[in-house]
Design a protein around this motif. Structure first.
Motif, PDB file in Angstrom:
ATOM      1  N   GLY A 124      37.033  38.834  38.745  1.00 22.88           N
ATOM      2  CA  GLY A 124      36.910  39.842  37.671  1.00 22.88           C
ATOM      3  C   GLY A 124      38.027  40.225  36.997  1.00 22.88           C
ATOM      4  O   GLY A 124      38.282  41.489  36.635  1.00 22.88           O
ATOM      5  N   VAL A 125      38.968  39.415  36.556  1.00 21.72           N
ATOM      6  CA  VAL A 125      40.056  39.835  36.022  1.00 21.72           C
ATOM      7  C   VAL A 125      40.305  39.320  34.669  1.00 21.72           C
ATOM      8  O   VAL A 125      39.968  38.227  34.198  1.00 21.72           O
ATOM      9  N   LEU A 126      40.430  40.454  33.722  1.00 25.33           N
ATOM     10  CA  LEU A 126      40.619  39.845  32.245  1.00 25.33           C
ATOM     11  C   LEU A 126      42.158  39.249  31.900  1.00 25.33           C
ATOM     12  O   LEU A 126      43.156  39.819  32.545  1.00 25.33           O
ATOM     13  N   THR A 127      42.126  38.387  31.521  1.00 24.13           N
ATOM     14  CA  THR A 127      43.475  37.537  31.166  1.00 24.13           C
ATOM     15  C   THR A 127      43.463  37.443  29.655  1.00 24.13           C
ATOM     16  O   THR A 127      42.870  36.482  28.957  1.00 24.13           O
ATOM     17  N   THR A 128      43.898  38.605  28.869  1.00 23.05           N
ATOM     18  CA  THR A 128      43.802  38.680  27.190  1.00 23.05           C
ATOM     19  C   THR A 128      44.937  38.457  26.674  1.00 23.05           C
ATOM     20  O   THR A 128      46.190  38.601  27.231  1.00 23.05           O
ATOM     21  N   ASN A 129      44.888  38.007  25.322  1.00 24.83           N
ATOM     22  CA  ASN A 129      45.967  37.874  24.606  1.00 24.83           C
ATOM     23  C   ASN A 129      46.653  39.632  24.119  1.00 24.83           C
ATOM     24  O   ASN A 129      47.530  39.582  23.639  1.00 24.83           O
ATOM     25  N   ILE A 135      39.653  45.590  25.757  1.00 28.08           N
ATOM     26  CA  ILE A 135      38.798  46.686  25.391  1.00 28.08           C
ATOM     27  C   ILE A 135      37.253  46.211  25.187  1.00 28.08           C
ATOM     28  O   ILE A 135      36.410  46.630  25.449  1.00 28.08           O
ATOM     29  N   ASP A 136      37.367  44.991  24.384  1.00 29.16           N
ATOM     30  CA  ASP A 136      36.118  44.320  23.877  1.00 29.16           C
ATOM     31  C   ASP A 136      35.404  43.933  25.143  1.00 29.16           C
ATOM     32  O   ASP A 136      34.212  43.454  25.107  1.00 29.16           O
ATOM     33  N   ASN A 144      30.840  43.973  29.589  1.00 29.00           N
ATOM     34  CA  ASN A 144      31.556  44.280  30.565  1.00 29.00           C
ATOM     35  C   ASN A 144      31.758  43.450  31.522  1.00 29.00           C
ATOM     36  O   ASN A 144      30.938  43.002  32.367  1.00 29.00           O
ATOM     37  N   LYS A 145      33.058  42.831  31.798  1.00 30.19           N
ATOM     38  CA  LYS A 145      33.214  41.966  32.757  1.00 30.19           C
ATOM     39  C   LYS A 145      33.142  42.355  34.271  1.00 30.19           C
ATOM     40  O   LYS A 145      32.697  41.692  35.199  1.00 30.19           O
ATOM     41  N   GLY A 146      33.363  43.559  34.443  1.00 31.15           N
ATOM     42  CA  GLY A 146      32.882  44.365  35.570  1.00 31.15           C
ATOM     43  C   GLY A 146      31.518  43.872  35.833  1.00 31.15           C
ATOM     44  O   GLY A 146      31.052  43.829  37.105  1.00 31.15           O
ATOM     45  N   ASP A 147      30.535  44.296  35.115  1.00 30.22           N
ATOM     46  CA  ASP A 147      28.817  44.031  35.310  1.00 30.22           C
ATOM     47  C   ASP A 147      28.966  42.327  35.580  1.00 30.22           C
ATOM     48  O   ASP A 147      28.167  42.193  36.504  1.00 30.22           O
ATOM     49  N   GLU A 148      29.525  41.620  35.015  1.00 32.20           N
ATOM     50  CA  GLU A 148      29.545  40.179  35.365  1.00 32.20           C
ATOM     51  C   GLU A 148      29.800  39.783  36.662  1.00 32.20           C
ATOM     52  O   GLU A 148      29.272  38.955  37.481  1.00 32.20           O
ATOM     53  N   ALA A 149      31.015  40.423  37.085  1.00 29.35           N
ATOM     54  CA  ALA A 149      31.631  40.275  38.559  1.00 29.35           C
ATOM     55  C   ALA A 149      30.614  40.943  39.382  1.00 29.35           C
ATOM     56  O   ALA A 149      30.491  39.868  40.464  1.00 29.35           O
ATOM     57  N   ALA A 150      29.920  41.994  39.165  1.00 30.50           N
ATOM     58  CA  ALA A 150      28.894  42.553  40.104  1.00 30.50           C
ATOM     59  C   ALA A 150      27.730  41.597  40.395  1.00 30.50           C
ATOM     60  O   ALA A 150      27.147  41.304  41.399  1.00 30.50           O
TER      61      ALA A 150
END
Length: 163
Positions: A124-129, A135-136, A144-150
């Motif tokens: 559940g790690v964001l790797t953004t530019n 934030i998006d 929310n990537k946290g929701d997706e990870a759960a």
């Protein structure tokens, strides 16, 4: 870009298992705390909303995303009854190659821990530019990537339980 018009946290197309039988850990990086705090809140609330009992959620904080691999390993070593570990972090591209090294190491490390214990360890790690992309994806317009990870943790824990 495919995600520009899309909320990635839409789970209407899939069945989400009830998590009441599962014990799940969340390891969250303190670096980029505004983002990772939002990821954590999303993951925690999603687990609770899908039946995971509060007492069956183990949460720990680590200094940065790089430390997520060792945190997942320690959690699985110390808590043999865990069904999954969710790793939450955020690495934002900078001017040096540090971004590449961290992202590569963490992705490989999380995979290795998962294989070592035959337990789901969720990336559940964001790797953004940039900060706005983070934030998006941490409760903003792309979900929310946290929701997706759960949700991923619940689906994988169910998979392991039924095989």
């Amino acid at each position: 870009m495919a995600t520009q018009l899309k909320n990635l946290s839409d789970f209407s197309h899939t069945t989400i298992p009830n998590g009441s039988a599962f014990k799940i850990a969340i390891a969250v990086a303190e670096w980029n705390a505004e983002i990772t705090g939002s990821l954590y809140n999303g993951a925690l609330q999603t687990l609770l909303n899908n039946g995971v009992l509060a007492e069956n959620i183990v949460s720990i904080a680590v200094p940065g995303t790089f430390e997520l691999t060792s945190a997942a390993d320690i959690l699985l070593q110390k808590h043999k009854d865990l069904d999954a570990v969710i790793c939450l972090g955020c690495v934002i591209q900078g001017e040096t190659r540090h971004f590449d090294f961290i992202c590569d190491a963490v992705a490989h490390g999380i995979t290795q821990v998962s294989v070592k214990y035959s337990k789901p360890v969720i990336f559940g790690v964001l790797t953004t530019n940039d900060q706005q992309q983070a934030i998006d994806r941490a409760g903003g317009k792309h979900g929310n990537k946290g929701d997706e990870a759960a949700i991923t943790a619940l689906k994988m824990a169910e998979l392991v339980a039924t095989i």
